[in-house]
Design an enzyme around this catalytic site. Structure first.
Site, PDB file in Angstrom:
ATOM      1  N   ASP A  23       0.838  -1.211   0.000  1.00 48.94           N
ATOM      2  CA  ASP A  23       0.000   0.000   0.000  1.00 48.94           C
ATOM      3  C   ASP A  23       0.871   1.259   0.000  1.00 48.94           C
ATOM      4  OD1 ASP A  23      -1.299  -2.323   1.052  1.00 48.94           O
ATOM      5  OD2 ASP A  23      -2.933  -1.069   1.801  1.00 48.94           O
ATOM      6  N   HIS A  25      -0.103   4.601  -0.253  1.00 50.87           N
ATOM      7  CA  HIS A  25      -0.660   5.705   0.549  1.00 50.87           C
ATOM      8  C   HIS A  25       0.130   7.006   0.393  1.00 50.87           C
ATOM      9  CE1 HIS A  25      -4.043   3.808   2.453  1.00 50.87           C
ATOM     10  NE2 HIS A  25      -3.318   2.817   2.944  1.00 50.87           N
ATOM     11  N   ASP A  52      -4.708   1.104  -2.719  1.00 45.83           N
ATOM     12  CA  ASP A  52      -4.487   2.161  -1.724  1.00 45.83           C
ATOM     13  C   ASP A  52      -3.238   2.969  -2.087  1.00 45.83           C
ATOM     14  OD1 ASP A  52      -6.768   1.428  -0.417  1.00 45.83           O
ATOM     15  OD2 ASP A  52      -5.814   0.879   1.471  1.00 45.83           O
ATOM     16  N   ASN A  78      -9.622  -0.013  -1.051  1.00 44.95           N
ATOM     17  CA  ASN A  78     -10.803   0.618  -0.455  1.00 44.95           C
ATOM     18  C   ASN A  78     -10.662   2.144  -0.436  1.00 44.95           C
ATOM     19  OD1 ASN A  78      -8.821  -0.298   1.653  1.00 44.95           O
ATOM     20  ND2 ASN A  78     -10.096   1.000   2.964  1.00 44.95           N
ATOM     21  N   HIS A  79      -9.429   2.665  -0.421  1.00 46.15           N
ATOM     22  CA  HIS A  79      -9.275   4.123  -0.437  1.00 46.15           C
ATOM     23  C   HIS A  79      -9.632   4.722  -1.796  1.00 46.15           C
ATOM     24  CE1 HIS A  79      -7.741   5.199   3.587  1.00 46.15           C
ATOM     25  NE2 HIS A  79      -7.546   3.890   3.615  1.00 46.15           N
TER      26      HIS A  79
HETATM   27 MN   LIG Z   1      -6.801  -0.705   2.383  1.00 46.61          MN
END
Ligand SMILES: [Mn+2]
Length: 290
Positions: A23, A25, A52, A78-79
């Protein structure tokens, strides 16, 4: 070349190497550091991302822009899902109320507040630069199938756990199930939900080790979503989320803050390398028995 199909398939890479990153981010500079470290060759190698790409870290839009690169393949996390949901009416109308007036679905609260930087208050819309990133996110699939037979691997965001995992013969879906979804280009909603949000495997592994490392019939499946200090494998799911964004947070000290990092996995060599905002060096490690 890039379509809107939720499941996509690629042949094995016969020219160069394949890497998978956890991820992101928004931690774009950690990714750059890792790609330099492995000598990533943009003309031959491929980089897969477990989703993500955005939120919580320093440079979300730059990570989203990776989707335009021909060597970069990501699944939707999900982000990204929350971001697309947040902008769903904007995507059709092209108009947006000032952020203060928008009913939030949790996106802003869970790290999406960086988007307000790209709001054009004179025209009540987002900047062109942001719009390009948003359109790219719309095209992300939920599952990549790469290679064939013994070399096959998958990339997903969270997990392939069956809703009936407590009573079924197998707790997770198998290659044969995935091939069927590919043929139909359809993933049932309850399965899709776990692909975005499921933590059954990784939390159970942290707690009690109740599942085996491999699942016969399921190829190695790279995932993220639930972070821990090191990559770990449960029922053929190899989780690469090691909490990159935590290492960026200045107030994340102590054990969790110090060990958090971004992890890049070399598929052919079965080893990983990680980098953190908290340390200058990179850290190498191996997963035994992948
Ligand atoms: Mn996630």
């Amino acid at each position: 070349m890039k379509s809107n199909a939720p499941i996509r398939k690629l042949p094995a890479n016969t020219l160069g190497k394949d890497y998978v990153v956890g991820d992101l981010h928004g931690c774009y500079d950690l990714l750059e550091r890792l790609l330099n470290e492995v000598g990533f060759d943009k003309t031959r190698d491929r980089l897969f991302a477990v989703g993500d790409l955005i939120d919580r870290g320093p440079n979300s839009l730059r990570c989203l822009q990776l989707l335009a690169e021909p060597w970069f393949y990501a699944v939707r996390g999900n982000h990204e899902l929350m971001m697309l949901d947040f902008f769903s009416s904007y995507l059709t109308s092209g108009k947006l109320d000032p952020f203060e007036g928008i009913k939030d679905n949790g996106f802003l609260e869970y790290g999406g507040d960086w988007v307000s930087e790209y709001f054009d208050s004179d025209r009540n819309c987002m900047t062109q630069e942001f719009n390009c990133g948003l359109i790219l996110a719309l095209q992300m699939p939920l599952l990549w199938i790469v290679g064939e037979n013994g070399n096959r691997f998958h990339v997903i965001h969270a997990e392939l756990v069956r809703p009936d995992y407590k009573t079924a013969d197998h707790a997770v879906w198998l290659n044969s199930d995935i091939d069927q979804w590919l043929d139909q280009q359809f993933i049932p909603p309850e399965i899709e939900n776990r692909l975005y949000w499921g933590r059954t495997l990784m939390l159970s592994q942290l707690a009690s080790q109740e599942f085996a490392r491999t699942q016969p019939g399921l190829s190695l499946t790279f995932c993220g979503h639930t972070y821990a200090a090191k990559p770990r494998q449960v029922l053929s799911h190899l989780c690469l989320d090691t909490g990159a964004f935590v290492s960026w947070w200045p107030y994340a000290y102590g054990e969790e803050g110090d060990s958090s990092s971004l992890t890049l996995f070399d598929v052919q060599e079965s080893r990983w390398v990680s980098a953190s905002y908290k340390w200058d060096d990179v850290l190498w490690g191996e997963i035994l028995g992948v």
